[in-house]
Design an enzyme around this catalytic site. Sequence first.
Site, short mmCIF file in Angstrom:
data_model
loop_
_atom_site.label_atom_id
_atom_site.label_comp_id
_atom_site.label_asym_id
_atom_site.label_seq_id
_atom_site.Cartn_x
_atom_site.Cartn_y
_atom_site.Cartn_z
CB CYS A 46 -0.90 0.03 1.23
SG CYS A 46 -2.01 -1.38 1.36
N PRO A 47 0.56 2.29 -0.70
CG PRO A 47 0.36 4.57 -1.29
CD PRO A 47 1.31 3.57 -0.65
#
Lengths: 78, 324
Positions: A17-18
């Site tokens: 992430c992200p």
Amino acid sequence: MADIKADASLDLRGVLCPINFVKTKLKLETMDVGQVLEIVLDDGEPIQNVPKSIKEEGHKIVEVKKEGEYFRLKIQKR
Amino acid sequence: MADKFIEDKVTRVAVKKDGQEVKMDFNDLKSGGFIKQRQKDQFTVRLRCPGGRIDTKKLMEISKIADKYSKKSVVHLSFRQSLEILYVDYKDFDNMVRDLEKIGQKVASCGPRVRVPTACGGCEYNPNGLTDTQAMAKMVDEKYFGTPCYHKFKISFSGCPIDCARTKEMDLGFQGVVEPVWDEDTCTGCTICSKACKEDAIKSHPETGKPIYDPLKCIWCGDCIRACPTESWQAKRYGHFVRIGGKHGRHPREANEAAVFIPDGKVPEVIEKTLEWYKMNGKRGERIGATIDRVGIDSYMKFMEPVFKSGEPITTGKAHKWQI
């Protein structure tokens, strides 16, 4: 329920992430409205965060399948 | 004796600065936004920026004023989100206040009164936000800023349980909450909500994948609602988690948990009644948390009951999980 046919797919296992969300978003941008993108996400943080972000971008998650330690999601571009 | 009183009525005096006479208004100093520095004649001027939000046009004007009056050309971001102009000569106060007034910028405060409220981004632009913290901070600043108290009185607004505005350390804190409600018919048992929930409040049924919800573990963050692909989790109600009597400083005190699901419209009443209770029960130099320790939380809860009934009062005054 019959499986929804995907027009494209992304394997995001091992992608943090992200970056996983950004890759999903960029892929969706190349697709037409109504088309379906299949992504594979790791359990843990990715499955906690990515579906929320996809929804916030206005797309629709049409199918979710758990396959062992990861998830297979189908997203319809809106 | 009479002379002394007459002398006390003088609010404007003339002082010499660089051979020229300048006026000084003691009323400027009353609100307390002028803070003495270690250096002789130098003060920090704290601006009033509720919720830490500043219009860009105004910010440019502020920077011109800061550049004009700060002897070292620096500002500091205060711990309560306001801009502070450093190294201001006290003889410049009058001119500086007038320059600030021209751009509609007010000076903040210190001392025993309701301070400028702080707030996170809130639901306006933060994906986690459940309440419009910025709008609430603006309202509180307009209505209650500067209200005299026995000691400082800090109010803050967090938009969600992550609590970036640290409502647990405020004299009065409001933190956004949402109560989730689940619709079985539209749920496909995809299990994403149980993954999205960081509190272990949602488990998935081993066969159907459908959620098993534990309201006692839920902290009302709304992650399930945001994650659900089929909108099967919905918001039943939004509101504020009210915390009272927190402080940091030399002797930190964690706030008492007073009520949950207080609607936006009841926030002014919560503030007014809290200040009223403090006025009746507190004493000079005492933070409201100390008043609670001395008088008892029950007294506060009883007094607040009419307004806390608009949500759910936490009758024990200290319970992460209150009994419904």
